[in-house]
Design a protein around this motif. Structure first.
Motif, PDB file in Angstrom:
ATOM      1  N   ARG A  98      -3.386  -0.616  10.094  1.00 53.92           N
ATOM      2  CA  ARG A  98      -2.013  -0.944  10.447  1.00 53.92           C
ATOM      3  C   ARG A  98      -0.981  -1.129   9.534  1.00 53.92           C
ATOM      4  N   LYS A  99      -1.475  -1.912   8.502  1.00 56.21           N
ATOM      5  CA  LYS A  99      -0.449  -2.220   7.244  1.00 56.21           C
ATOM      6  C   LYS A  99      -0.361  -0.937   6.371  1.00 56.21           C
ATOM      7  N   VAL A 100      -1.388  -0.045   6.223  1.00 53.45           N
ATOM      8  CA  VAL A 100      -1.160   1.219   5.379  1.00 53.45           C
ATOM      9  C   VAL A 100      -0.242   2.182   6.145  1.00 53.45           C
ATOM     10  N   LYS A 101      -0.203   2.074   7.656  1.00 52.79           N
ATOM     11  CA  LYS A 101       0.538   3.190   8.281  1.00 52.79           C
ATOM     12  C   LYS A 101       2.096   2.623   8.011  1.00 52.79           C
ATOM     13  N   ARG A 102       2.042   1.328   8.278  1.00 55.76           N
ATOM     14  CA  ARG A 102       3.430   0.839   8.330  1.00 55.76           C
ATOM     15  C   ARG A 102       4.196   1.186   6.739  1.00 55.76           C
ATOM     16  N   ILE A 103       3.632   1.141   5.730  1.00 58.42           N
ATOM     17  CA  ILE A 103       4.038   1.699   4.460  1.00 58.42           C
ATOM     18  C   ILE A 103       4.175   2.929   4.531  1.00 58.42           C
ATOM     19  N   VAL A 104       3.311   3.935   4.799  1.00 61.78           N
ATOM     20  CA  VAL A 104       3.537   5.294   5.001  1.00 61.78           C
ATOM     21  C   VAL A 104       4.803   5.916   5.538  1.00 61.78           C
ATOM     22  N   ASN A 105       4.868   5.143   6.835  1.00 58.93           N
ATOM     23  CA  ASN A 105       5.759   5.669   7.766  1.00 58.93           C
ATOM     24  C   ASN A 105       7.228   5.183   7.707  1.00 58.93           C
ATOM     25  N   SER A 106       7.229   3.958   6.701  1.00 56.02           N
ATOM     26  CA  SER A 106       8.629   3.436   6.392  1.00 56.02           C
ATOM     27  C   SER A 106       9.511   4.470   5.820  1.00 56.02           C
ATOM     28  N   ALA A 119      -0.900   0.997  -3.180  1.00 53.63           N
ATOM     29  CA  ALA A 119      -1.893   0.923  -4.282  1.00 53.63           C
ATOM     30  C   ALA A 119      -2.592  -0.449  -4.466  1.00 53.63           C
ATOM     31  N   SER A 120      -1.360  -1.433  -4.135  1.00 49.59           N
ATOM     32  CA  SER A 120      -1.594  -2.867  -4.080  1.00 49.59           C
ATOM     33  C   SER A 120      -2.358  -3.399  -2.821  1.00 49.59           C
ATOM     34  N   VAL A 121      -2.224  -2.816  -1.771  1.00 52.71           N
ATOM     35  CA  VAL A 121      -2.765  -2.947  -0.545  1.00 52.71           C
ATOM     36  C   VAL A 121      -4.252  -2.453  -0.502  1.00 52.71           C
ATOM     37  N   VAL A 122      -4.471  -1.044  -0.880  1.00 52.38           N
ATOM     38  CA  VAL A 122      -5.840  -0.460  -0.958  1.00 52.38           C
ATOM     39  C   VAL A 122      -6.773  -1.029  -1.857  1.00 52.38           C
ATOM     40  N   ARG A 123      -6.105  -1.418  -2.907  1.00 58.63           N
ATOM     41  CA  ARG A 123      -7.077  -1.854  -4.240  1.00 58.63           C
ATOM     42  C   ARG A 123      -7.632  -3.273  -3.599  1.00 58.63           C
ATOM     43  N   GLY A 124      -6.793  -3.926  -3.009  1.00 58.78           N
ATOM     44  CA  GLY A 124      -7.097  -5.311  -2.589  1.00 58.78           C
ATOM     45  C   GLY A 124      -8.069  -5.369  -1.403  1.00 58.78           C
ATOM     46  N   TRP A 125      -8.002  -4.226  -0.631  1.00 57.38           N
ATOM     47  CA  TRP A 125      -8.852  -4.228   0.526  1.00 57.38           C
ATOM     48  C   TRP A 125     -10.358  -3.660  -0.083  1.00 57.38           C
TER      49      TRP A 125
END
Length: 269
Positions: A98-106, A119-125
């Motif tokens: 949900r967090k990734v989609k929110r960034i992509v669709n912003s 990158a920050s979100v994906v690397r952290g996860w």
């Protein structure tokens, strides 16, 4: 609880009641076949009552390890062959997507900014789950990556080549090694003042050039010289300001706040 720190203060000593694993106010009680679950729960309830608290009936359940259980964003279970398995929990993966989609669709940012945020979100996860079983299609990010590529490629300034480069930046690869987590040594605590131990341990959360820089610098900040601890992110700084220059002598691992200070100083000139 108001915070993990207050939870640790209030619940200090509860582990002595029965073998268990606890993080703040989240706790797993480890039972053997002959253990009396009701009696143990009564002792825990009494311990909490003396501190003005009580067990959450909604979150508390008794389950066999072969059926699995969720704890701190992971799903643990013991397979019928006796092998221990850990994967991201369904709720954790859902929240991450949900967090990734929110960034992509912003619509507030362009592809370049989105790639940095992703990158920050994906690397952290991926770092958080680096000791889980991550192979296979169950936790594949391909559908999200495909959507991100299409969004990037729609921008006038981007083409298939630049969009692919941004996609690689947005979804960095983090190697995983199932069940290879290294336990904290003995009775070590982040509050015991052993900066050398904790800065070295926390530096393993980073990979690539940042990890190499941390080792070269003996896990100290290349700007202020203080130890790099888990309470602040580590940034990779390009000394000459050229982000295309990846020579060793141009890279420094520094505190996030130090990185901000460097760039604020340059702006003020």
């Amino acid at each position: 609880m108001a915070s993990p720190l207050l939870a640790n203060i209030a619940l200090n000593g509860i582990e002595a009641i029965h073998p268990s694993v606890r993080y703040a106010d989240d706790m797993v009680i480890i039972l053997k076949p002959r253990d009396d679950a009701t009696a143990i729960l009564d002792k825990i309830s009494q311990f909490l009552a003396e501190r003005g608290m009580k067990v959450s009936e909604q979150k508390t359940r008794l389950t066999a390890t072969t059926n699995g259980f969720d704890f701190l964003g992971w799903h643990f279970n013991v397979q019928t062959n006796g092998k221990f398995r850990c994967v991201p929990s369904a709720d954790n993966f859902k929240t991450f997507r949900r967090k990734v989609k929110r960034i992509v669709n912003s619509s507030n940012h362009g592809a370049t900014v989105k790639a940095k945020q992703l990158a920050s979100v994906v690397r952290g996860w991926r770092n958080y789950h680096r000791y889980c079983k991550m192979e296979g299609s169950r936790f594949s990010l391909y559908p999200i990556q495909n959507k991100a590529f299409k969004v990037f490629n729609r921008e006038p300034k981007q083409n298939r080549c630049t969009s692919k480069k941004l996609l690689d930046q947005a979804f960095p690869t983090v190697p995983y090694s199932e069940n290879r987590h290294i336990n904290v040594k003995g009775d070590k605590s982040p509050f015991d003042g052993d900066l050398a131990y904790w800065s070295e341990r926390n530096s393993k959360l980073y990979d690539g050039e940042t990890s190499k820089a941390l080792k070269r610098q003996n896990h100290t900040c290349g700007y202020c010289g203080l130890k790099l601890l888990s309470d602040e992110k580590v940034h990779l700084h390009h000394v000459d300001g050229n982000h295309s220059n990846w020579k060793i002598n141009n890279l420094l691992a520094i505190h996030e706040s130090c990185h901000d200070l460097i760039h604020m100083s340059k702006t003020a000139r």
